[in-house]
Design a protein around this motif. Structure first.
Motif, PDB file in Angstrom:
ATOM      1  N   VAL A 184     -67.994 -16.261 -19.524  1.00 32.05           N
ATOM      2  CA  VAL A 184     -68.943 -17.364 -19.641  1.00 32.05           C
ATOM      3  C   VAL A 184     -70.218 -16.923 -20.378  1.00 32.05           C
ATOM      4  CG1 VAL A 184     -70.403 -18.963 -18.341  1.00 32.05           C
ATOM      5  CG2 VAL A 184     -68.028 -18.602 -17.661  1.00 32.05           C
ATOM      6  N   ASP A 185     -70.813 -15.808 -19.970  1.00 29.14           N
ATOM      7  CA  ASP A 185     -72.078 -15.381 -20.599  1.00 29.14           C
ATOM      8  C   ASP A 185     -71.853 -14.799 -21.992  1.00 29.14           C
ATOM      9  OD1 ASP A 185     -73.322 -16.256 -18.363  1.00 29.14           O
ATOM     10  OD2 ASP A 185     -74.001 -14.296 -17.653  1.00 29.14           O
ATOM     11  N   LYS A 186     -70.849 -13.949 -22.126  1.00 26.71           N
ATOM     12  CA  LYS A 186     -70.618 -13.278 -23.414  1.00 26.71           C
ATOM     13  C   LYS A 186     -70.285 -14.292 -24.502  1.00 26.71           C
ATOM     14  CE  LYS A 186     -67.479  -9.626 -24.552  1.00 26.71           C
ATOM     15  NZ  LYS A 186     -66.647  -8.679 -23.828  1.00 26.71           N
ATOM     16  N   TRP A 187     -69.493 -15.280 -24.186  1.00 19.94           N
ATOM     17  CA  TRP A 187     -69.138 -16.293 -25.188  1.00 19.94           C
ATOM     18  C   TRP A 187     -70.185 -17.406 -25.258  1.00 19.94           C
ATOM     19  CZ3 TRP A 187     -63.506 -16.863 -22.927  1.00 19.94           C
ATOM     20  CH2 TRP A 187     -62.790 -15.694 -23.199  1.00 19.94           C
ATOM     21  N   GLY A 188     -71.078 -17.430 -24.289  1.00 20.87           N
ATOM     22  CA  GLY A 188     -72.117 -18.462 -24.289  1.00 20.87           C
ATOM     23  C   GLY A 188     -71.592 -19.855 -23.977  1.00 20.87           C
ATOM     24  N   ILE A 189     -70.616 -19.951 -23.097  1.00 23.19           N
ATOM     25  CA  ILE A 189     -70.120 -21.287 -22.720  1.00 23.19           C
ATOM     26  C   ILE A 189     -71.177 -21.952 -21.842  1.00 23.19           C
ATOM     27  CG2 ILE A 189     -68.154 -22.618 -21.885  1.00 23.19           C
ATOM     28  CD1 ILE A 189     -66.557 -20.021 -21.746  1.00 23.19           C
ATOM     29  N   ASP A 190     -71.502 -23.208 -22.159  1.00 25.87           N
ATOM     30  CA  ASP A 190     -72.600 -23.870 -21.457  1.00 25.87           C
ATOM     31  C   ASP A 190     -72.165 -24.488 -20.129  1.00 25.87           C
ATOM     32  OD1 ASP A 190     -74.750 -23.745 -23.676  1.00 25.87           O
ATOM     33  OD2 ASP A 190     -72.949 -24.466 -24.710  1.00 25.87           O
ATOM     34  N   ILE A 191     -70.974 -25.076 -20.123  1.00 30.56           N
ATOM     35  CA  ILE A 191     -70.514 -25.829 -18.956  1.00 30.56           C
ATOM     36  C   ILE A 191     -69.048 -25.463 -18.713  1.00 30.56           C
ATOM     37  CG2 ILE A 191     -70.159 -28.163 -18.025  1.00 30.56           C
ATOM     38  CD1 ILE A 191     -72.113 -28.819 -20.664  1.00 30.56           C
ATOM     39  N   VAL A 192     -68.735 -25.040 -17.510  1.00 28.15           N
ATOM     40  CA  VAL A 192     -67.366 -24.590 -17.210  1.00 28.15           C
ATOM     41  C   VAL A 192     -66.941 -25.131 -15.847  1.00 28.15           C
ATOM     42  CG1 VAL A 192     -65.843 -22.574 -17.045  1.00 28.15           C
ATOM     43  CG2 VAL A 192     -67.961 -22.402 -18.338  1.00 28.15           C
ATOM     44  N   TYR A 193     -65.677 -25.536 -15.769  1.00 28.56           N
ATOM     45  CA  TYR A 193     -65.160 -25.913 -14.455  1.00 28.56           C
ATOM     46  C   TYR A 193     -63.789 -25.301 -14.270  1.00 28.56           C
ATOM     47  CZ  TYR A 193     -62.402 -29.425 -16.997  1.00 28.56           C
ATOM     48  OH  TYR A 193     -61.548 -30.058 -17.873  1.00 28.56           O
ATOM     49  N   SER A 194     -63.389 -25.204 -12.990  1.00 29.02           N
ATOM     50  CA  SER A 194     -62.077 -24.640 -12.677  1.00 29.02           C
ATOM     51  C   SER A 194     -61.524 -25.305 -11.417  1.00 29.02           C
ATOM     52  CB  SER A 194     -62.194 -23.119 -12.531  1.00 29.02           C
ATOM     53  OG  SER A 194     -60.903 -22.553 -12.465  1.00 29.02           O
ATOM     54  N   GLY A 195     -60.480 -24.719 -10.883  1.00 29.18           N
ATOM     55  CA  GLY A 195     -59.851 -25.244  -9.664  1.00 29.18           C
ATOM     56  C   GLY A 195     -59.394 -24.063  -8.838  1.00 29.18           C
ATOM     57  N   THR A 196     -59.018 -24.326  -7.593  1.00 30.91           N
ATOM     58  CA  THR A 196     -58.688 -23.197  -6.717  1.00 30.91           C
ATOM     59  C   THR A 196     -57.200 -22.889  -6.638  1.00 30.91           C
ATOM     60  OG1 THR A 196     -58.812 -24.817  -4.914  1.00 30.91           O
ATOM     61  CG2 THR A 196     -60.688 -23.343  -5.195  1.00 30.91           C
ATOM     62  N   GLN A 197     -56.336 -23.869  -6.979  1.00 30.15           N
ATOM     63  CA  GLN A 197     -54.919 -23.711  -6.643  1.00 30.15           C
ATOM     64  C   GLN A 197     -54.053 -23.175  -7.780  1.00 30.15           C
ATOM     65  OE1 GLN A 197     -56.298 -26.550  -7.463  1.00 30.15           O
ATOM     66  NE2 GLN A 197     -54.887 -28.110  -8.174  1.00 30.15           N
ATOM     67  N   LYS A 198     -54.684 -22.662  -8.835  1.00 32.59           N
ATOM     68  CA  LYS A 198     -53.876 -22.077  -9.904  1.00 32.59           C
ATOM     69  C   LYS A 198     -53.951 -20.559  -9.742  1.00 32.59           C
ATOM     70  CE  LYS A 198     -53.587 -26.420 -11.429  1.00 32.59           C
ATOM     71  NZ  LYS A 198     -53.631 -27.310 -12.563  1.00 32.59           N
ATOM     72  N   CYS A 199     -54.668 -19.835 -10.587  1.00 35.27           N
ATOM     73  CA  CYS A 199     -54.622 -18.374 -10.485  1.00 35.27           C
ATOM     74  C   CYS A 199     -55.500 -17.791  -9.376  1.00 35.27           C
ATOM     75  CB  CYS A 199     -54.944 -17.737 -11.825  1.00 35.27           C
ATOM     76  SG  CYS A 199     -53.628 -18.016 -13.017  1.00 35.27           S
ATOM     77  N   LEU A 200     -56.298 -18.615  -8.709  1.00 30.69           N
ATOM     78  CA  LEU A 200     -57.045 -18.084  -7.565  1.00 30.69           C
ATOM     79  C   LEU A 200     -56.192 -18.142  -6.286  1.00 30.69           C
ATOM     80  CD1 LEU A 200     -60.638 -19.497  -8.206  1.00 30.69           C
ATOM     81  CD2 LEU A 200     -59.741 -17.237  -8.780  1.00 30.69           C
ATOM     82  N   SER A 201     -55.048 -18.829  -6.355  1.00 31.67           N
ATOM     83  CA  SER A 201     -54.107 -18.856  -5.219  1.00 31.67           C
ATOM     84  C   SER A 201     -54.756 -19.223  -3.900  1.00 31.67           C
ATOM     85  CB  SER A 201     -53.397 -17.508  -5.092  1.00 31.67           C
ATOM     86  OG  SER A 201     -52.336 -17.471  -6.001  1.00 31.67           O
ATOM     87  N   CYS A 202     -55.477 -20.296  -3.949  1.00 33.11           N
ATOM     88  CA  CYS A 202     -56.124 -20.871  -2.775  1.00 33.11           C
ATOM     89  C   CYS A 202     -55.571 -22.295  -2.732  1.00 33.11           C
ATOM     90  CB  CYS A 202     -57.619 -20.843  -3.085  1.00 33.11           C
ATOM     91  SG  CYS A 202     -58.697 -21.438  -1.813  1.00 33.11           S
ATOM     92  N   PRO A 203     -55.489 -22.934  -1.556  1.00 36.07           N
ATOM     93  CA  PRO A 203     -54.995 -24.317  -1.585  1.00 36.07           C
ATOM     94  C   PRO A 203     -55.888 -25.215  -2.449  1.00 36.07           C
ATOM     95  CG  PRO A 203     -55.026 -23.475   0.656  1.00 36.07           C
ATOM     96  CD  PRO A 203     -55.738 -22.470  -0.190  1.00 36.07           C
ATOM     97  N   PRO A 204     -55.347 -26.343  -2.922  1.00 38.44           N
ATOM     98  CA  PRO A 204     -56.165 -27.271  -3.704  1.00 38.44           C
ATOM     99  C   PRO A 204     -57.272 -27.869  -2.841  1.00 38.44           C
ATOM    100  CG  PRO A 204     -53.996 -28.221  -3.238  1.00 38.44           C
ATOM    101  CD  PRO A 204     -53.954 -26.798  -2.781  1.00 38.44           C
TER     102      PRO A 204
END
Ligand code: PLP
Length: 395
Positions: A184-204
């Motif tokens: 996020v910082d190195k590429w300078g992305i301003d706004i980022v979102y994600s989810g829990t149930q894909k590669c973080l392997s947490c329930p949705p």
């Protein structure tokens, strides 16, 4: 009314596009005692969880938190906080999730210009240059890991282009986060979102987001109220910040789960985690190639955690997926939209990205292909995958 049957969910091996297999420690975390959302214990846990989120996002952004809701709630949060009615937004569409982002942006009142590429392909700087100079957008939205096609969108160069055009970059990392470097910082992305149930392997149920200072300046200097009360960062910031002002009741036990899931990622180490995703992808790819199965995404842009592959000629999609589920307990995903009935989506995400899952799936496919009288060299897929693993342990 008679009693409802007892809750007894089957144990599956989740190798689809999400949710992914959950680590036992994360499942245990959900069952721990619920505390209040202003309990000192909980507030401290929130702070520690945020710090771990900053770690996976590789950012120092103050405004890093988990939205109550799934990845799509993260998408809405990202869009509605920076867009005011009439603002110009460019959205890159090469699959289902870019299309969804367009819908979300239009509902928020954005004047959207779509840039489209065929499914399975990714965007280059040249694909966007003209549109950016004509549309002069406030925000450019793009999906890093397009789960509908298995395509891996490089972000770094696009980020430079977007910033040179004076716009902010908004990136969907729902499937990418935890399986691929998201800088996020190195590429300078301003706004980022994600989810829990894909590669973080947490329930949705939670959507990690991060906004840099530039994006927060835009949010804080809006002329109109954020269109969504629930997702309004200016109010959420007062609960996540020092004031601890009640906004909505936090999903306490989901926060426990995410805390544990992020702990697991950090215990393994991000680089080791990415390397594991890459290795299992290579092994699966070798195995599938031995079965004559081709990838849907362009060479060089294939996601390690989401293998979208063409269903071989003569193989019945529904039968294979049903038999995988009922006989082997394995879930894989079918195709969405343009890929419906043509593509399988095999996820090796988070805790699901393991050697035993790769070999189990290849073995099950060989069994079912044999029953469907499909011609292939028996045992070749397992041999190819094991060679990849053997070569990796030698080094
Ligand atoms: C899964 C996914 C979403 C939506 O997340 P939900 O948790 O289903 O709301 C958004 N973008 C991408 C790339 C995804 O894979």
């Amino acid at each position: 009314m008679s009693n409802a049957p007892p809750l007894n969910p089957p144990v599956r091996v989740l190798l689809g596009p999400g949710p992914s297999d959950i680590h036992p420690r994360v499942l245990q975390a959900i069952g721990k005692p619920t505390v209040g959302h202003l309990d000192p214990y909980y507030l401290q846990l929130m702070d520690e969880m945020r710090e771990m989120l900053r770690g996976v996002f590789r950012t120092k952004n103050e405004m890093t938190l988990a939205i109550s809701g799934t990845g799509s709630a993260g998408m809405e949060t990202a869009v509605v906080n920076v867009i005011e009615p009439g603002d110009a937004m460019v959205v890159c569409v090469n699959g289902v999730f870019g299309a969804r982002m367009t819908d979300v942006a239009e509902r928020a009142g954005a004047k959207v210009t779509k840039v489209e590429k065929p499914w399975g392909e990714v965007f280059s700087v040249d694909d966007l240059k003209d549109t950016l100079s004509k549309a002069k957008p406030k925000v450019v939205g793009i999906v890093m890991a397009e789960t509908s096609t298995g395509a891996w969108q490089p972000i770094h160069e696009i980020a430079d282009l977007v910033h040179d055009a004076g716009a902010m970059l908004l990136v969907d990392t729902v499937t990418a986060l935890g399986g691929l470097p998201v800088e996020v910082d190195k590429w300078g992305i301003d706004i980022v979102y994600s989810g829990t149930q894909k590669c973080l392997s947490c329930p949705p149920g939670l959507a990690p987001v991060t906004f840099n200072e530039r994006a927060m300046d835009v949010v804080l200097s809006r002329k109109t109220k954020v269109q969504s009360w629930y997702l309004d960062l200016t109010m959420l910031a007062k609960y996540w910040g020092a004031e601890r002002v009640y906004h909505h009741t936090a999903p306490i036990n989901m926060t426990y789960a995410l805390y544990e899931a992020l702990s697991l990622v950090h215990e393994e180490g991000l680089e080791a985690c990415f390397a594991r995703h890459a290795l299992n992808h290579e092994a699966l790819k070798a195995g599938l190639a031995a079965l004559g199965i081709r990838y849907a995404a362009a060479e060089g842009h294939r996601l390690p955690m989401l293998n979208a592959v063409h269903i071989p000629e003569g193989i019945d999609d529904a039968t294979i997926r049903r038999e995988l589920l009922t006989r082997f307990g394995i879930e894989i995903g079918g195709g969405l939209g343009a890929f419906k009935g043509k593509v399988w989506r095999i996820g090796l995400m988070g805790y699901g990205s393991r050697e035993n899952n790769v070999l189990l799936l290849l073995g099950a496919l060989e069994q079912l292909f044999t029953e469907q009288k499909h011609k292939f060299e028996h045992g070749a897929s397992i041999a190819a995958a094991t060679q990849v693993y053997a070569a990796a342990t030698k080094t």
